[in-house]
Design an enzyme around this catalytic site. Structure first.
Site, short mmCIF file in Angstrom:
data_model
loop_
_atom_site.label_atom_id
_atom_site.label_comp_id
_atom_site.label_asym_id
_atom_site.label_seq_id
_atom_site.Cartn_x
_atom_site.Cartn_y
_atom_site.Cartn_z
N GLY A 55 6.39 14.52 8.38
CA GLY A 55 7.57 15.28 8.79
C GLY A 55 7.74 15.27 10.30
N CYS A 82 -0.07 12.28 7.31
CA CYS A 82 0.44 12.57 8.65
C CYS A 82 0.62 14.08 8.85
CB CYS A 82 1.74 11.79 8.90
SG CYS A 82 2.21 11.68 10.64
N TYR A 83 1.86 14.58 8.90
CA TYR A 83 2.07 16.02 9.02
C TYR A 83 1.38 16.75 7.87
CZ TYR A 83 4.48 20.50 9.67
OH TYR A 83 4.76 21.83 9.87
N HIS A 172 0.51 6.28 7.71
CA HIS A 172 1.47 6.28 6.59
C HIS A 172 1.15 5.15 5.62
CE1 HIS A 172 4.45 9.31 7.95
NE2 HIS A 172 3.98 8.98 9.15
N GLU A 174 2.44 4.73 2.77
CA GLU A 174 3.60 4.40 1.94
C GLU A 174 4.44 3.26 2.49
OE1 GLU A 174 4.98 8.06 4.41
OE2 GLU A 174 3.12 7.05 3.80
N GLY A 228 29.33 -2.97 -10.14
CA GLY A 228 28.07 -3.05 -9.43
C GLY A 228 26.90 -2.84 -10.37
N VAL A 229 25.69 -2.98 -9.85
CA VAL A 229 24.49 -2.88 -10.68
C VAL A 229 24.39 -1.49 -11.32
CG1 VAL A 229 21.97 -3.00 -10.69
CG2 VAL A 229 23.28 -4.55 -9.23
N ASP A 230 24.60 -0.45 -10.51
CA ASP A 230 24.35 0.92 -10.98
C ASP A 230 25.27 1.29 -12.14
OD1 ASP A 230 22.73 0.85 -8.73
OD2 ASP A 230 24.21 1.85 -7.48
N SER A 232 27.06 -0.65 -14.03
CA SER A 232 26.88 -1.55 -15.16
C SER A 232 25.68 -1.14 -16.01
CB SER A 232 26.70 -2.99 -14.68
OG SER A 232 27.86 -3.45 -14.01
N LYS A 372 17.04 1.92 -6.25
CA LYS A 372 17.81 0.73 -6.61
C LYS A 372 16.95 -0.34 -7.29
CE LYS A 372 21.60 -0.41 -5.55
NZ LYS A 372 22.89 -0.41 -6.26
#
Length: 516
Positions: A55, A82-83, A172, A174, A228-230, A232, A372
């Site tokens: 954060g 981290c934080y 981090h 991630e 679009g992908v979403d 569809s 996505k």
């Protein structure tokens, strides 16, 4: 119920990447803002473990975020990042101070002791690359902890309390810049929390279909289909769940890409027996947007007009009770501050925020918690053609937000043609699948040029292409100069109204992928 990991968000720009890493390990995860989490909500969520995110605040400040009281007495494994590591130390009796030696970017930790976090990846005595982003440092760790990795600027770069299964890392894991970060997170979820990894896209599909059937019952649903992908994926998922109770509505806003409407209709007619209605509303959208230059106003107008169109179409299909949308997790994150306040909203999304009260419909958003790349995996599970699953993202407001300044039908046509040329050249060069998203922006700037010995005074366009995995962070694509010269030459020769081409080399952050 699936095994779950709870991620408590302290406002890091990359908290969403933690969720992605956890899900990639086959474990379901959710992000909850720190100020909404209590011992009671944690018990209700029933996680196998908790991750405390990074954060922007300083633990040394007054009234800065903290983990909920009682979390550390619940017997759950905890990983502080981290934080998150710093507030865990502070809350358990350690000490955090402002550092004279801040660390931002690539760093190297010295592994000084073994622990379960490092299993199968790091060994004592090695130096390992990580990604740091901190200005404070821990100067005293709580009782029961031991340091397991250090740097010159962080004497407690990684710490472990083996008895309580509490771990902290100052870096981090991630982000991709920590090469073994995904394995470290999987060590936490599987080795420390005991997760088996039972969350897959196939199971998500089955469960979501059951949820849709339970929610809809015998009701009728309309789905906004953009091609679009979403949208569809939402359409095919709904069709699998409720069959002919679904009607898809393709709204031609006048701000779609070249041949978009024709391609979408062809794909759905050739591959699926889904009811599809074309609502030609280009005149309506462009009329309302004429001359509007403020990007937030554009989005609001487009969102409101979509609702108007769908309200009318709902009546036409016999009173649909539900409206389905392709809202994704990043849409939600970008539209709502992690603190719940309006001040840090990056941009609003036309499909986030519910429906007006006058519209007597309920929302169905089956992708709301997916990133996505997860939607693409689901699309493949559903058997969508790769040509659609692999398509670059296209924003709901369409070309309207790729036209900074006032909108007009003429400028939309110039932009549409330039965008088609750019994507055509990318495909011909075999680069399409290497790029997350590519598009043209038509700038509200005209410059002097010379064409055929005559003076021109035409528009400038900017080319944009980025690489990313989820849209939360992105880097510009490094085209070679020959490619850029070829695209520039084609656009200027083939698209009347443009006499100058530029290339945007901004990453995200600090920029966003779209310009508006």
């Amino acid at each position: 119920m699936h095994e779950r990991i709870l991620i408590i968000d302290f406002g890091s720009q990359v908290t969403q990447l933690i969720a992605r890493r956890v899900r990639e390990s086959g474990v379901y995860s959710e992000i909850h803002p720190f100020n909404t989490v209590t011992v009671e909500t944690i018990k209700a969520f029933n996680p196998k473990g908790v991750i405390l995110s990074g954060g922007p605040a300083s633990v040394t400040g007054i009234d800065t975020p903290r983990a909920p009281d009682g979390l550390f007495d619940m017997g759950l494994p905890i990983l502080g990042i981290c934080y998150g590591e710093q507030t865990m130390c502070e809350q358990l009796g350690g000490k955090v101070e402002e550092s004279d030696s801040r660390e931002f970017g690539r760093a190297y930790v010295d592994v000084i002791e073994d622990c379960d976090l490092f299993h199968g990846m790091w060994t004592v005595g090695t130096k390992e690359q990580v990604w740091m982003s901190h200005g404070d440092k821990i100067t005293k760790i709580p009782e029961g902890f031991r340091p397991v990795a250090v740097t010159d600027g962080a004497p407690f770069a990684a710490i472990a309390n083996d008895a309580k299964h509490f771990y902290g890392v100052q870096f981090h894991p991630e982000v991709v810049h920590t090469p073994h970060g995904a394995q470290l997170i999987e060590n936490f979820t599987h080795r420390i929390c005991g997760c088996a990894g039972d969350w897959t896209m196939d199971k998500f599909r089955e469960e979501e279909i059951s949820k849709i059937r339970a929610q809809v019952g015998e009701g009728r649903v309309i789905c906004g289909l953009s091609g679009g992908v979403d949208s569809s994926v939402v359409a095919v998922l709904l069709h699998e769940a409720i069959g002919d109770q679904l009607t898809c509505v393709l709204v031609d806003t006048g701000m779609m890409r070249k041949n978009e409407v024709k391609d979408v209709i062809k794909m759905f007619k050739e591959h699926y027996d889904i009811k599809l209605v074309l609502a030609d509303a280009a005149y309506l959208f462009i009329g309302k947007l004429e001359g509007v230059s403020d990007p937030e106003k554009k989005r609001k107008i487009i969102g409101a007009t979509f609702i108007d169109v769908f309200e009318e179409e709902a009546k036409n299909v016999g009173g649909a009770e539900f409206l389905a949308q392709g809202t994704l997790y990043p849409d939600v994150i970008e539209s709502v501050s992690f603190t719940g306040g309006p001040s840090v909203t990056i941009k609003s999304h036309h499909n986030v925020g519910g429906l007006p009260e006058r519209m007597n419909m309920k929302l169905i958003e089956p992708l709301r918690e997916l990133f996505k790349d997860e939607v693409r995996v689901l699309g493949r599970e559903l058997g969508l053609p790769e040509s659609f699953v692999g398509r670059h993202p296209f924003p709901g407001p369409g070309l309207a937000i790729r036209l900074p300044g006032g909108i007009s039908k003429e400028k939309l046509e110039i932009l549409r043609n330039a965008d088609w040329v750019y994507l055509d050249e990318i495909k011909k060069s075999g680069l399409y699948d290497e790029i997350w998203q590519a598009f043209v922006v038509l700038l509200p700037v005209q410059t002097v040029g010379v064409m055929g010995d005559a003076r021109t005074y035409d528009f400038v366009c900017a080319l944009r292409a980025v690489t990313s995995t989820d849209g939360m962070t992105a880097d510009f694509y490094h085209f070679d100069m020959e490619f850029l010269a070829r695209v520039s030459n084609r656009i200027i020769n083939e698209v009347k109204g443009i006499n100058r081409v530029t290339y945007d080399i901004t990453s995200k952050p600090p920029g966003t992928i779209e310009w508006e």
